[in-house]
Write an enzyme that holds these catalytic residues in place. Sequence first.
Site, PDB file in Angstrom:
ATOM      1  CG  ASP A  13      -1.551   1.364   1.460  1.00 54.92           C
ATOM      2  OD1 ASP A  13      -2.302   1.773   0.359  1.00 54.92           O
ATOM      3  OD2 ASP A  13      -1.580   2.042   2.418  1.00 54.92           O
ATOM      4  CG  ASP A  15      -1.613   7.862   0.487  1.00 59.93           C
ATOM      5  OD1 ASP A  15      -0.693   8.688   0.315  1.00 59.93           O
ATOM      6  OD2 ASP A  15      -2.144   7.344  -0.637  1.00 59.93           O
TER       7      ASP A  15
END
Length: 221
Positions: A13, A15
Amino acid sequence: MYSGRKFAAFLFDMDGTLINSIASAERVWSDWAHRQGLDVSAFLPTIHGVRAIETITGLALPGVDPAHEADLLLKAEAADLDGILQIAGAAAFLNSLPPERWAIVTSAPRELALLRMQAAGIPVPAVIVAAEDVSRGKPAPDCFRLGAERLGFDARDCLVFEDAPAGITAAEAAGAAVMIINATHKHALQSQHAAIGGYEGIGITLDENGWIALEPQRSAA
């Protein structure tokens, strides 16, 4: 920390996992929520790890076009890159990985993802799965399955690095192993998965087939 276990590839991922963009995202979303008459403090925790269009659709606000509003939010977020930083050790860790063995799987649109990676000094991988690449975002497993597929592997042979509940659920549903990054959390997530606060304390080893194992990083003598 998955000691001794080997993985075909790593799926990250973005952020909250590789970069800290919370201040930027919350500035933009706070302004938007205020204009919509929402309780900003209650609303903000719901935005992380989920595609903007699904966040807005879930609110079912009268007269609001989720696609239009998501596009406006993208433009606002792309214009606000102040304070975006990498998670400790993230760039060095990514640069240590074979380029064909890792991907970024993000709920952000590709345009915004590339701007944030540049702002944080994160290397751009050969494979990025962004918001527009799937019809169902996290917590659906589609994005992680697609990221693994584009690398040539099965998600069940991959390790996913995540920080948000929606992403963790997506990784679990894809059958992947999960490493939680707690760098941006005020309180560590309660989970059965392994967790680290950043990347400075870990390294990797590769076997003869290119599969990756995590190893504690030895300090320089």
